[in-house]
Design a protein around this motif. Structure first.
Motif, PDB file in Angstrom:
ATOM      1  N   ALA A   1       0.990  -0.995  -0.311  1.00  0.00           N
ATOM      2  CA  ALA A   1       0.381  -0.227   0.158  1.00  0.00           C
ATOM      3  C   ALA A   1       1.018   1.152   0.233  1.00  0.00           C
ATOM      4  CB  ALA A   1      -1.083   0.192   1.324  1.00  0.00           C
ATOM      5  N   ASP A   2       0.571   1.995  -1.129  1.00  0.00           N
ATOM      6  CA  ASP A   2       1.480   3.141  -1.017  1.00  0.00           C
ATOM      7  C   ASP A   2       0.603   4.499  -0.854  1.00  0.00           C
ATOM      8  OD1 ASP A   2       4.058   1.540  -1.429  1.00  0.00           O
ATOM      9  OD2 ASP A   2       4.649   2.218  -3.496  1.00  0.00           O
ATOM     10  N   ALA A   3       1.065   5.665  -0.868  1.00  0.00           N
ATOM     11  CA  ALA A   3       0.394   6.506  -0.855  1.00  0.00           C
ATOM     12  C   ALA A   3       1.007   7.492  -1.946  1.00  0.00           C
ATOM     13  CB  ALA A   3       0.464   7.530   0.518  1.00  0.00           C
ATOM     14  N   VAL A   4       0.317   8.621  -2.598  1.00  0.00           N
ATOM     15  CA  VAL A   4       1.018   9.746  -3.300  1.00  0.00           C
ATOM     16  C   VAL A   4       0.163  10.841  -2.968  1.00  0.00           C
ATOM     17  CG1 VAL A   4       1.390  10.385  -5.621  1.00  0.00           C
ATOM     18  CG2 VAL A   4       1.547   8.335  -5.460  1.00  0.00           C
TER      19      VAL A   4
ATOM     20  N   VAL B   1      -0.396  15.067  -3.265  1.00  0.00           N
ATOM     21  CA  VAL B   1       0.027  16.035  -4.547  1.00  0.00           C
ATOM     22  C   VAL B   1      -0.742  17.187  -3.899  1.00  0.00           C
ATOM     23  CG1 VAL B   1      -0.861  17.047  -6.447  1.00  0.00           C
ATOM     24  CG2 VAL B   1      -0.597  14.217  -5.879  1.00  0.00           C
ATOM     25  N   GLY B   2       0.562  18.185  -4.053  1.00  0.00           N
ATOM     26  CA  GLY B   2      -0.249  19.512  -2.881  1.00  0.00           C
ATOM     27  C   GLY B   2       0.718  20.646  -3.520  1.00  0.00           C
ATOM     28  N   GLY B   3      -0.752  21.833  -3.702  1.00  0.00           N
ATOM     29  CA  GLY B   3       0.584  22.980  -4.359  1.00  0.00           C
ATOM     30  C   GLY B   3       0.724  22.827  -5.750  1.00  0.00           C
ATOM     31  N   ARG B   4       1.889  23.204  -6.018  1.00  0.00           N
ATOM     32  CA  ARG B   4       2.277  23.075  -8.113  1.00  0.00           C
ATOM     33  C   ARG B   4       3.620  22.568  -7.689  1.00  0.00           C
ATOM     34  NH1 ARG B   4      -0.369  26.447 -10.816  1.00  0.00           N
ATOM     35  NH2 ARG B   4      -1.046  28.382  -9.635  1.00  0.00           N
ATOM     36  N   GLY B   5       3.623  21.649  -6.424  1.00  0.00           N
ATOM     37  CA  GLY B   5       5.039  20.794  -6.776  1.00  0.00           C
ATOM     38  C   GLY B   5       4.730  19.539  -7.108  1.00  0.00           C
ATOM     39  N   TRP B   6       6.147  19.026  -7.656  1.00  0.00           N
ATOM     40  CA  TRP B   6       6.236  17.030  -7.672  1.00  0.00           C
ATOM     41  C   TRP B   6       5.415  16.463  -6.784  1.00  0.00           C
ATOM     42  CZ3 TRP B   6       6.669  16.189 -12.678  1.00  0.00           C
ATOM     43  CH2 TRP B   6       6.867  15.211 -13.377  1.00  0.00           C
ATOM     44  N   PRO B   7       4.386  15.618  -6.740  1.00  0.00           N
ATOM     45  CA  PRO B   7       3.717  14.761  -5.860  1.00  0.00           C
ATOM     46  C   PRO B   7       5.078  13.670  -5.016  1.00  0.00           C
ATOM     47  CG  PRO B   7       3.013  14.032  -8.498  1.00  0.00           C
ATOM     48  CD  PRO B   7       4.352  15.343  -8.741  1.00  0.00           C
ATOM     49  N   GLU B   8       4.309  13.131  -3.920  1.00  0.00           N
ATOM     50  CA  GLU B   8       5.117  12.643  -3.223  1.00  0.00           C
ATOM     51  C   GLU B   8       5.156  11.185  -3.125  1.00  0.00           C
ATOM     52  OE1 GLU B   8       5.769  13.124   1.754  1.00  0.00           O
ATOM     53  OE2 GLU B   8       6.843  15.018  -0.087  1.00  0.00           O
ATOM     54  N   HIS B   9       6.250  10.520  -3.367  1.00  0.00           N
ATOM     55  CA  HIS B   9       5.766   9.093  -3.436  1.00  0.00           C
ATOM     56  C   HIS B   9       6.166   8.282  -2.704  1.00  0.00           C
ATOM     57  CE1 HIS B   9       6.119   4.771  -5.356  1.00  0.00           C
ATOM     58  NE2 HIS B   9       5.104   4.957  -4.769  1.00  0.00           N
ATOM     59  N   CYS B  10       5.194   7.719  -1.712  1.00  0.00           N
ATOM     60  CA  CYS B  10       5.701   7.148  -0.150  1.00  0.00           C
ATOM     61  C   CYS B  10       5.865   5.908  -0.483  1.00  0.00           C
ATOM     62  CB  CYS B  10       4.734   7.635   0.844  1.00  0.00           C
ATOM     63  SG  CYS B  10       5.510   9.294   1.021  1.00  0.00           S
ATOM     64  N   PRO B  11       6.301   4.580  -0.722  1.00  0.00           N
ATOM     65  CA  PRO B  11       6.355   3.214  -1.289  1.00  0.00           C
ATOM     66  C   PRO B  11       5.660   2.383   0.886  1.00  0.00           C
ATOM     67  CG  PRO B  11       8.016   4.315  -1.940  1.00  0.00           C
ATOM     68  CD  PRO B  11       7.950   4.898  -1.475  1.00  0.00           C
ATOM     69  N   ALA B  12       5.263   1.941   0.598  1.00  0.00           N
ATOM     70  CA  ALA B  12       4.766   1.667   2.411  1.00  0.00           C
ATOM     71  C   ALA B  12       4.525   2.150   2.828  1.00  0.00           C
ATOM     72  CB  ALA B  12       5.796   0.801   2.124  1.00  0.00           C
ATOM     73  N   ALA B  13       3.478   3.273   2.606  1.00  0.00           N
ATOM     74  CA  ALA B  13       2.805   4.407   3.659  1.00  0.00           C
ATOM     75  C   ALA B  13       2.241   4.076   4.444  1.00  0.00           C
ATOM     76  CB  ALA B  13       2.367   5.230   2.547  1.00  0.00           C
ATOM     77  N   PHE B  14       0.917   2.450   3.959  1.00  0.00           N
ATOM     78  CA  PHE B  14       0.924   1.936   5.689  1.00  0.00           C
ATOM     79  C   PHE B  14       0.424   0.527   4.893  1.00  0.00           C
ATOM     80  CE2 PHE B  14      -2.282   4.543   3.140  1.00  0.00           C
ATOM     81  CZ  PHE B  14      -3.548   3.260   2.254  1.00  0.00           C
ATOM     82  N   GLU B  15       0.700  -0.352   6.260  1.00  0.00           N
ATOM     83  CA  GLU B  15       0.012  -1.904   6.383  1.00  0.00           C
ATOM     84  C   GLU B  15      -0.888  -2.091   5.917  1.00  0.00           C
ATOM     85  OE1 GLU B  15       2.306  -4.196   6.894  1.00  0.00           O
ATOM     86  OE2 GLU B  15       3.998  -2.164   7.392  1.00  0.00           O
ATOM     87  N   ILE B  16      -1.613  -2.791   4.323  1.00  0.00           N
ATOM     88  CA  ILE B  16      -3.157  -3.430   4.173  1.00  0.00           C
ATOM     89  C   ILE B  16      -3.361  -4.316   5.008  1.00  0.00           C
ATOM     90  CG2 ILE B  16      -4.419  -4.578   3.027  1.00  0.00           C
ATOM     91  CD1 ILE B  16      -1.859  -4.044   0.749  1.00  0.00           C
ATOM     92  N   GLU B  17      -3.962  -3.921   6.469  1.00  0.00           N
ATOM     93  CA  GLU B  17      -4.517  -4.661   7.516  1.00  0.00           C
ATOM     94  C   GLU B  17      -5.617  -6.069   6.783  1.00  0.00           C
ATOM     95  OE1 GLU B  17      -7.637  -2.210   9.406  1.00  0.00           O
ATOM     96  OE2 GLU B  17      -5.723   0.027   9.957  1.00  0.00           O
ATOM     97  N   GLY B  18      -5.687  -6.802   8.081  1.00  0.00           N
ATOM     98  CA  GLY B  18      -6.057  -8.588   7.228  1.00  0.00           C
ATOM     99  C   GLY B  18      -5.490  -9.199   5.820  1.00  0.00           C
ATOM    100  N   LEU B  19      -4.443  -8.723   5.552  1.00  0.00           N
ATOM    101  CA  LEU B  19      -3.313  -9.547   4.522  1.00  0.00           C
ATOM    102  C   LEU B  19      -2.151 -10.228   5.199  1.00  0.00           C
ATOM    103  CD1 LEU B  19      -3.851  -8.400   0.863  1.00  0.00           C
ATOM    104  CD2 LEU B  19      -4.929  -9.963   1.935  1.00  0.00           C
TER     105      LEU B  19
END
Length: 127
Positions: free
Chosen positions: A104-107, A109-127
């Motif tokens: 589970a990743d998160a991207v 996006v804010g303002g006019r900058g480049w998006p921030e990709h966060c690999p393994a941003a949180f756990e997938i619950e129940g897997l």
């Protein structure tokens, strides 16, 4: 006129989210990820993007806010639970995905900058 204001805000938020998802997908594709699905709604939850790179299948939550620091704090516990429920439902409908590493990743996006990709941003619950 004031009755239409909430509707206009919802529509603006929808458009912002839609653009952010396309922007995030483009960034992920530049990093070698291939799109699998977009805007998946299952089991009362939603997955913004599903992408794959090699043997890793990534379920992505995209958050867009006016400022990047606001986007970073926008994924709360309830959102993670609903997201995880949708991921579990998707995996159960696609047995081939069980052979891959799931993440589970998160991207953000804010303002006019480049998006921030966060690999393994949180756990997938129940897997």
């Amino acid at each position: 006129m004031s009755a239409s204001l909430p509707r206009e805000r919802r529509q603006a938020a929808y458009r912002l989210g839609h653009r952010a998802e396309w922007f995030a997908l483009g960034v992920l594709m530049l990093r070698g990820y291939r799109p699998v699905a977009r805007r998946v709604s299952l089991a009362g939850g939603e997955i913004d993007l599903i992408v794959r790179r090699g043997r890793t299948l990534v379920f992505v939550e995209v958050k867009a806010r006016a400022r990047l620091d606001e986007a970073r704090t926008a994924i709360g516990a309830i959102k993670r639970q609903r997201f995880s429920r949708a991921v579990r439902a998707w995996v159960s409908r696609h047995p081939w995905s069980g052979e891959l590493t799931l993440r589970a990743d998160a991207v953000f996006v804010g303002g006019r900058g480049w998006p921030e990709h966060c690999p393994a941003a949180f756990e997938i619950e129940g897997l």
